[in-house]
Scaffold this active site. Structure first.
Site, PDB file in Angstrom:
ATOM      1  N   GLU A 363     -14.155  10.747  -5.573  1.00  0.00           N
ATOM      2  CA  GLU A 363     -13.836   9.545  -4.806  1.00  0.00           C
ATOM      3  C   GLU A 363     -13.012   8.549  -5.615  1.00  0.00           C
ATOM      4  O   GLU A 363     -12.082   7.918  -5.098  1.00  0.00           O
ATOM      5  CB  GLU A 363     -15.119   8.890  -4.291  1.00  0.00           C
ATOM      6  CG  GLU A 363     -15.976   9.781  -3.412  1.00  0.00           C
ATOM      7  CD  GLU A 363     -15.273  10.288  -2.161  1.00  0.00           C
ATOM      8  OE1 GLU A 363     -14.225   9.724  -1.791  1.00  0.00           O
ATOM      9  OE2 GLU A 363     -15.769  11.251  -1.557  1.00  0.00           O
ATOM     10  N   HIS A 452      -9.724  18.404   4.368  1.00  0.00           N
ATOM     11  CA  HIS A 452     -10.674  19.001   3.431  1.00  0.00           C
ATOM     12  C   HIS A 452     -10.591  20.528   3.441  1.00  0.00           C
ATOM     13  O   HIS A 452     -10.952  21.179   2.464  1.00  0.00           O
ATOM     14  CB  HIS A 452     -12.105  18.576   3.774  1.00  0.00           C
ATOM     15  CG  HIS A 452     -12.348  17.108   3.629  1.00  0.00           C
ATOM     16  ND1 HIS A 452     -12.068  16.209   4.636  1.00  0.00           N
ATOM     17  CD2 HIS A 452     -12.821  16.375   2.597  1.00  0.00           C
ATOM     18  CE1 HIS A 452     -12.384  14.989   4.236  1.00  0.00           C
ATOM     19  NE2 HIS A 452     -12.837  15.059   3.000  1.00  0.00           N
TER      20      HIS A 452
END
Length: 544
Positions: A363, A452
């Site tokens: 992240e 993703h």
């Protein structure tokens, strides 16, 4: 993606001025030629000089000035047909620096149209990668205010079709860009049209979209989501407080003195009783150390947030949050613990137990990408996820994290409350859902698919380059962690907002060659043969 106009740091080089520019190949012997790569449209996407091209006399060692001296030559080599190139940023990297040139037409940037220079320590040009638009069609309306107001209304309506709550949607300032769809894929004609990029936010901090609207036609050309699902460290404990994501704003997640969540542990403070707070505090430190050691990049200074609370610019995270949201059928649903973690543009937010080192590093790397290549939507969005996987896993590996030892070395999220989400060694086995291990392979989705999923190709490439294996007819000898980290960090800085998977393959090969030239991390030409084999194995040399 940033919606702000790019700052111009240098005098522009116009398309008309490049016709008399001298070739940089003059520094090479007559028998040597520049290596040039093109896309399916015949457009130049990379130039590798036969020998490094020295900067103009007296500029050696000044990266910005050197980059400016190469600009006219690169404009000619990349066939700049319209507009001009202007230097927008220079980033130091091991072995030299990366300088980014932005194509503008009439003072308005062409989204994703950039040429990125790879310079050695003296400012000599070792390689250049990028794409430019070849022509424009249409014009920005004379009545800009009316056109922008129309774009805002159209953007609002376009996001409503994404099943968003119309009452909560807000549009932000409309930003002018020329938009060429071919820069982010294959097959489209290389023509830029005038557009407004309209940011739209919804009820929750994760609800962010960018809508591309034709400035003169009023047509919605593209819609994409912008949310990314975080030394000075500030960590706040939400203490399982339920945040209503149907009405929450970014301010409702902030961690700091006098913000939504008070500081539980700040820089230099002793450990507290809450494990998640201590874990995130430690992970932030490990990530800061990693980027400083292997990339000479100050994570806190570049992506930290300052809430003017006396804590200064810091890596910030709110942990142990719970959420309540409204399902499509109108029912209210509470998640506690909340099985998620995300970078929301200025800090991180975590559900309980979703605090492994690799997920945190993943992240935080979204924040790094936000400040470097700004990888955007479509295939670039999948590359964004893949680059976060790569650096997040390296952060955990180099920190000796217990969750990535042995058989778990390439399992992202192992040890978290949600289990492994990505199997980088074998992407089809990923816990979040099967992902492809090669371009156009099984499970491959188009540019509009979940980013993703296709990130699995990036993951597999990283595994092959680092550890090596025989795959898809190619035998790859791994080059090891240090060389691989240096390679991927160079690539992170060479990519553009509209880069594609083929662009990634080109960048990997180019970055390895220039790292070998400058001896970064001990990289050799033999290593680059292995990188090239990995690129072929995962079919990054092919267009989707």
């Amino acid at each position: 993606m940033s919606s702000k106009r790019l700052a111009v740091l240098a005098t522009a080089v116009t398309a008309s001025s490049i016709l008399v520019a001298a070739t940089g190949a003059a520094n090479a012997s007559p028998q040597q030629t520049d290596q040039v790569s093109t896309d399916s449209l015949g457009r130049v996407i990379a130039v590798q000089p036969a020998a490094p091209v020295a900067a103009a006399r007296g500029l050696a060692g000044n990266a910005a000035a050197s980059a400016r001296s190469h600009t006219a030559d690169l404009a000619r080599q990349f066939g700049l047909a319209v507009g001009d190139l202007a230097l927008t940023s220079v980033q130091a990297v091991p072995g030299g620096s990366i300088a980014r040139l932005q194509q503008n037409v009439g003072g308005v940037p062409v989204y994703g149209a950039q040429i990125v220079q790879d310079l050695d320590g003296s400012g000599a040009l070792m390689a250049a990668l990028g794409k430019t638009t070849q022509r424009t069609q249409g014009a920005f309306p004379a009545d800009a205010k009316s056109a922008q107001d129309r774009a805002a209304r159209l953007a609002h309506d376009a996001v409503m079709k994404q099943d968003a709550d119309a009452k909560s949607l807000k549009t932000g300032a409309e930003t002018a860009y020329w938009y060429d769809a071919s820069l982010g894929g294959e097959g489209a004609s290389a023509t830029a049209v005038p557009t407004y990029f309209v940011p739209v936010t919804g009820a929750t901090p994760e609800d962010k979209w960018t809508v591309v609207v034709g400035a003169d036609t009023g047509k919605v050309l593209q819609v994409w989501g912008d949310s990314e699902a975080a030394t000075n460290r500030v960590v706040c404990d939400a203490k399982r407080k339920v945040v209503d994501l149907d009405i929450a704003t970014l301010a409702d997640l902030r961690c700091g003195v006098g913000t939504a969540f008070g500081v539980t542990r700040g820089e230099g403070q002793a450990a507290v009783a809450t494990a998640d707070v201590n874990s995130v505090y430690d992970f932030f430190g490990k990530a800061q150390d990693f980027y400083g050691t292997y990339a000479s990049y100050d994570l806190t200074a570049n992506i930290g947030a300052d809430y003017h609370d006396g804590k200064g610019k810091a890596l910030r995270g709110t942990v142990r949050m719970c959420e309540v949201e409204t399902e499509n059928d109108g029912r209210r649903h509470t998640q506690c613990p909340w099985a998620n973690a995300f970078w929301e543009g200025e800090q991180m937010a975590f559900g309980e137990g979703v605090t492994t080192m690799d997920i945190t590093g993943h992240e935080l790397t979204h924040g790094v990408t936000q400040h470097t290549s700004q990888l955007g939507s479509g295939y670039a969005g999948a590359l964004n996820e893949g680059m976060s996987d790569v650096m997040g896993q390296f952060i955990a590996i180099k920190a000796g994290d217990a969750n990535v030892q042995g058989a778990n070395r390439w399992l992202m999220g192992a040890g978290s409350s949600i289990g492994q989400v990505r199997d980088m060694k074998n992407p089809p086995n990923s816990g979040e859902g099967p992902s492809p291990d090669r371009v156009n392979g099984q499970y491959w989705v188009g540019a509009s698919g979940d980013p993703h999923i296709n990130a699995g190709v990036v993951d597999k490439t990283d595994y092959l380059i680092t550890d090596g294996a025989t795959f898809n007819g190619q035998t790859v000898r791994g080059i090891g962690e240090n060389k691989a980290i240096a390679l991927w960090w160079k690539v992170e800085n060479l990519l553009r907002p509209t880069s594609t998977f083929k662009d990634l393959g080109t960048a990997l090969n180019s970055a390895c060659t220039t790292n070998a030239r400058t001896g970064v991390a001990g990289t050799t030409t033999a290593d680059c043969t292995q990188v090239a084999n990995a690129v072929k194995a995962t079919q990054l040399n092919l267009a989707p």
